[in-house]
Design a protein around this motif. Sequence first.
Motif, PDB file in Angstrom:
ATOM      1  N   PRO A   2      -3.964  16.171  -3.026  1.00 17.80           N
ATOM      2  CA  PRO A   2      -2.762  15.921  -2.223  1.00 17.80           C
ATOM      3  C   PRO A   2      -2.933  14.630  -1.431  1.00 17.80           C
ATOM      4  CG  PRO A   2      -3.616  18.151  -1.880  1.00 17.80           C
ATOM      5  CD  PRO A   2      -4.677  17.378  -2.578  1.00 17.80           C
ATOM      6  N   VAL A   3      -1.910  13.818  -1.376  1.00 14.44           N
ATOM      7  CA  VAL A   3      -1.944  12.581  -0.592  1.00 14.44           C
ATOM      8  C   VAL A   3      -0.671  12.487   0.247  1.00 14.44           C
ATOM      9  CG1 VAL A   3      -3.394  11.323  -2.239  1.00 14.44           C
ATOM     10  CG2 VAL A   3      -0.912  11.229  -2.467  1.00 14.44           C
ATOM     11  N   SER A   4      -0.785  11.779   1.346  1.00 11.94           N
ATOM     12  CA  SER A   4       0.379  11.589   2.214  1.00 11.94           C
ATOM     13  C   SER A   4       0.503  10.118   2.570  1.00 11.94           C
ATOM     14  CB  SER A   4       0.255  12.441   3.486  1.00 11.94           C
ATOM     15  OG  SER A   4      -0.929  12.122   4.193  1.00 11.94           O
ATOM     16  N   PRO A  48       7.124  11.828  -5.073  1.00 14.78           N
ATOM     17  CA  PRO A  48       6.918  12.018  -3.636  1.00 14.78           C
ATOM     18  C   PRO A  48       8.069  12.781  -2.987  1.00 14.78           C
ATOM     19  CG  PRO A  48       6.363   9.777  -4.278  1.00 14.78           C
ATOM     20  CD  PRO A  48       7.025  10.405  -5.467  1.00 14.78           C
ATOM     21  N   VAL A  49       7.709  13.653  -2.046  1.00 20.02           N
ATOM     22  CA  VAL A  49       8.692  14.471  -1.339  1.00 20.02           C
ATOM     23  C   VAL A  49       8.552  14.206   0.150  1.00 20.02           C
ATOM     24  CG1 VAL A  49       9.425  16.817  -0.777  1.00 20.02           C
ATOM     25  CG2 VAL A  49       8.682  16.266  -3.102  1.00 20.02           C
ATOM     26  N   THR A  50       9.685  13.990   0.818  1.00 24.88           N
ATOM     27  CA  THR A  50       9.682  13.743   2.252  1.00 24.88           C
ATOM     28  C   THR A  50      10.278  14.939   2.976  1.00 24.88           C
ATOM     29  OG1 THR A  50       9.904  11.354   1.928  1.00 24.88           O
ATOM     30  CG2 THR A  50      10.459  12.220   4.109  1.00 24.88           C
ATOM     31  N   VAL A  51       9.513  15.487   3.906  1.00 19.71           N
ATOM     32  CA  VAL A  51       9.960  16.585   4.763  1.00 19.71           C
ATOM     33  C   VAL A  51       9.778  16.131   6.204  1.00 19.71           C
ATOM     34  CG1 VAL A  51       9.628  18.983   5.439  1.00 19.71           C
ATOM     35  CG2 VAL A  51       9.312  18.314   3.045  1.00 19.71           C
ATOM     36  N   GLY A  52      10.887  15.952   6.897  1.00 19.49           N
ATOM     37  CA  GLY A  52      10.809  15.384   8.241  1.00 19.49           C
ATOM     38  C   GLY A  52      10.355  13.947   8.163  1.00 19.49           C
ATOM     39  N   ASN A  53       9.250  13.643   8.836  1.00 19.39           N
ATOM     40  CA  ASN A  53       8.710  12.288   8.812  1.00 19.39           C
ATOM     41  C   ASN A  53       7.495  12.150   7.906  1.00 19.39           C
ATOM     42  OD1 ASN A  53      10.594  11.334  10.727  1.00 19.39           O
ATOM     43  ND2 ASN A  53       9.341  12.146  12.417  1.00 19.39           N
ATOM     44  N   VAL A  54       7.227  13.181   7.116  1.00 21.81           N
ATOM     45  CA  VAL A  54       6.014  13.190   6.293  1.00 21.81           C
ATOM     46  C   VAL A  54       6.375  13.123   4.812  1.00 21.81           C
ATOM     47  CG1 VAL A  54       3.920  14.440   5.695  1.00 21.81           C
ATOM     48  CG2 VAL A  54       4.797  14.547   8.038  1.00 21.81           C
ATOM     49  N   THR A  55       5.791  12.149   4.116  1.00 24.69           N
ATOM     50  CA  THR A  55       5.986  12.000   2.683  1.00 24.69           C
ATOM     51  C   THR A  55       4.676  12.323   1.977  1.00 24.69           C
ATOM     52  OG1 THR A  55       7.660  10.270   2.984  1.00 24.69           O
ATOM     53  CG2 THR A  55       6.613  10.416   0.817  1.00 24.69           C
ATOM     54  N   THR A  67       0.941   7.148   5.022  1.00 27.40           N
ATOM     55  CA  THR A  67       0.678   6.818   6.428  1.00 27.40           C
ATOM     56  C   THR A  67       1.017   5.363   6.680  1.00 27.40           C
ATOM     57  OG1 THR A  67      -1.609   6.046   6.137  1.00 27.40           O
ATOM     58  CG2 THR A  67      -1.264   8.441   6.286  1.00 27.40           C
ATOM     59  N   SER A  68       0.800   4.923   7.909  1.00 27.28           N
ATOM     60  CA  SER A  68       1.052   3.526   8.246  1.00 27.28           C
ATOM     61  C   SER A  68       0.081   2.599   7.513  1.00 27.28           C
ATOM     62  CB  SER A  68       0.928   3.309   9.752  1.00 27.28           C
ATOM     63  OG  SER A  68      -0.351   3.709  10.213  1.00 27.28           O
ATOM     64  N   ASP A  69      -1.029   3.147   7.012  1.00 28.77           N
ATOM     65  CA  ASP A  69      -1.998   2.362   6.254  1.00 28.77           C
ATOM     66  C   ASP A  69      -1.884   2.596   4.753  1.00 28.77           C
ATOM     67  OD1 ASP A  69      -3.216   1.195   8.497  1.00 28.77           O
ATOM     68  OD2 ASP A  69      -4.422   2.993   8.840  1.00 28.77           O
ATOM     69  N   GLY A  70      -0.782   3.201   4.335  1.00 26.14           N
ATOM     70  CA  GLY A  70      -0.590   3.451   2.906  1.00 26.14           C
ATOM     71  C   GLY A  70      -0.910   4.894   2.551  1.00 26.14           C
ATOM     72  N   TRP A  71      -1.120   5.158   1.281  1.00 24.42           N
ATOM     73  CA  TRP A  71      -1.397   6.515   0.803  1.00 24.42           C
ATOM     74  C   TRP A  71      -2.832   6.909   1.133  1.00 24.42           C
ATOM     75  CZ3 TRP A  71       2.441   9.562  -0.741  1.00 24.42           C
ATOM     76  CH2 TRP A  71       3.640   8.954  -1.156  1.00 24.42           C
ATOM     77  N   GLN A  72      -2.973   8.093   1.735  1.00 19.52           N
ATOM     78  CA  GLN A  72      -4.276   8.603   2.129  1.00 19.52           C
ATOM     79  C   GLN A  72      -4.416  10.054   1.662  1.00 19.52           C
ATOM     80  OE1 GLN A  72      -6.612   6.747   3.810  1.00 19.52           O
ATOM     81  NE2 GLN A  72      -5.238   4.961   3.861  1.00 19.52           N
ATOM     82  N   ALA A  73      -5.666  10.454   1.401  1.00 15.15           N
ATOM     83  CA  ALA A  73      -5.917  11.848   1.049  1.00 15.15           C
ATOM     84  C   ALA A  73      -5.447  12.758   2.170  1.00 15.15           C
ATOM     85  CB  ALA A  73      -7.398  12.066   0.774  1.00 15.15           C
ATOM     86  N   ALA A  74      -4.754  13.835   1.813  1.00 11.34           N
ATOM     87  CA  ALA A  74      -4.159  14.714   2.832  1.00 11.34           C
ATOM     88  C   ALA A  74      -5.145  15.737   3.366  1.00 11.34           C
ATOM     89  CB  ALA A  74      -2.932  15.426   2.257  1.00 11.34           C
ATOM     90  N   ASN A  75      -6.247  15.971   2.661  1.00  7.13           N
ATOM     91  CA  ASN A  75      -7.256  16.914   3.170  1.00  7.13           C
ATOM     92  C   ASN A  75      -8.616  16.566   2.612  1.00  7.13           C
ATOM     93  OD1 ASN A  75      -7.248  17.892   0.482  1.00  7.13           O
ATOM     94  ND2 ASN A  75      -5.897  19.606   0.988  1.00  7.13           N
ATOM     95  N   LYS A  98       0.803  -1.215   0.000  1.00 10.36           N
ATOM     96  CA  LYS A  98       0.000   0.000   0.000  1.00 10.36           C
ATOM     97  C   LYS A  98       0.843   1.276   0.000  1.00 10.36           C
ATOM     98  CE  LYS A  98      -4.053  -1.965   2.290  1.00 10.36           C
ATOM     99  NZ  LYS A  98      -4.975  -1.859   3.454  1.00 10.36           N
ATOM    100  N   SER A  99       2.122   1.148   0.348  1.00 14.44           N
ATOM    101  CA  SER A  99       2.977   2.337   0.402  1.00 14.44           C
ATOM    102  C   SER A  99       3.664   2.631  -0.929  1.00 14.44           C
ATOM    103  CB  SER A  99       4.037   2.175   1.503  1.00 14.44           C
ATOM    104  OG  SER A  99       4.923   1.113   1.194  1.00 14.44           O
ATOM    105  N   THR A 100       3.482   1.757  -1.910  1.00 11.22           N
ATOM    106  CA  THR A 100       4.108   1.975  -3.213  1.00 11.22           C
ATOM    107  C   THR A 100       3.409   3.120  -3.954  1.00 11.22           C
ATOM    108  OG1 THR A 100       4.627  -0.384  -3.374  1.00 11.22           O
ATOM    109  CG2 THR A 100       4.718   0.896  -5.414  1.00 11.22           C
ATOM    110  N   PRO A 101       4.174   4.073  -4.488  1.00 10.90           N
ATOM    111  CA  PRO A 101       3.563   5.156  -5.258  1.00 10.90           C
ATOM    112  C   PRO A 101       3.172   4.676  -6.654  1.00 10.90           C
ATOM    113  CG  PRO A 101       5.938   5.460  -5.186  1.00 10.90           C
ATOM    114  CD  PRO A 101       5.642   4.255  -4.334  1.00 10.90           C
TER     115      PRO A 101
END
Length: 204
Positions: free
Chosen positions: A192-194, A143-150, A196-204, A25-28
């Motif tokens: 926008p998506v981010s 995908p861009v990672t800033v801190g712990n957020v991708t 998460t531990s459950d894979g890619w989720q809508a960011a807003n 689920k984390s694969t882009p």
Amino acid sequence: MHNTFSLRLTAAVATAVLLAACSNKSTPNEENFAAAVNQKLAASPEHCLPAASWPASSEPSDHGNPYAFYDAGIGFVNAGLATVKEEGPSASTNFRKKAIFSLTDEGKKILVREELQPYPKQETGRFCYGKAKLTKVVKWDAPVTVGNVTTTTVYYSYAIDDVPKWAENEQLKAAYPDLAADVAGKGQATQPVSLTSDGWQAAN
């Protein structure tokens, strides 16, 4: 014999890795981004025209002005959602001719009223014409990672199912280009998506 076994083992491992990547689920990829967009669209409200307050007024001389309400008002009339009558020129219309647009019974029935009603003698609301349904994930940014957020942005196309008859009116589609694109099944949007531990989720 040994070489044949090694080749088969290598192929099996490669296939297993590929399948794991496809199901991760984390694969882009298109599948995961489509799932995130579909989840967002399922929870999103219907697409609607901009809010208006009724009765609405405009000047017939505004015909052809995309920033005025007159042409949209005529569209609502042609679609059976409003009636129109002309008043003036007189002192009550500032000595200019006015077109007064009032909702028909059908218009009143399907108008989605705003929670906040700013004008005591008018009814403010929107006409909604359906929910968006994903047709294709077109592309996505790297995908861009800033801190712990991708995060990334997904670009997709969508269509509207079961469009009501009034929304097919050509005058309304001319007045509201977004409606025209939606009705034609040519809607375009971004999400926008981010990660998460459950894979890619809508960011807003």
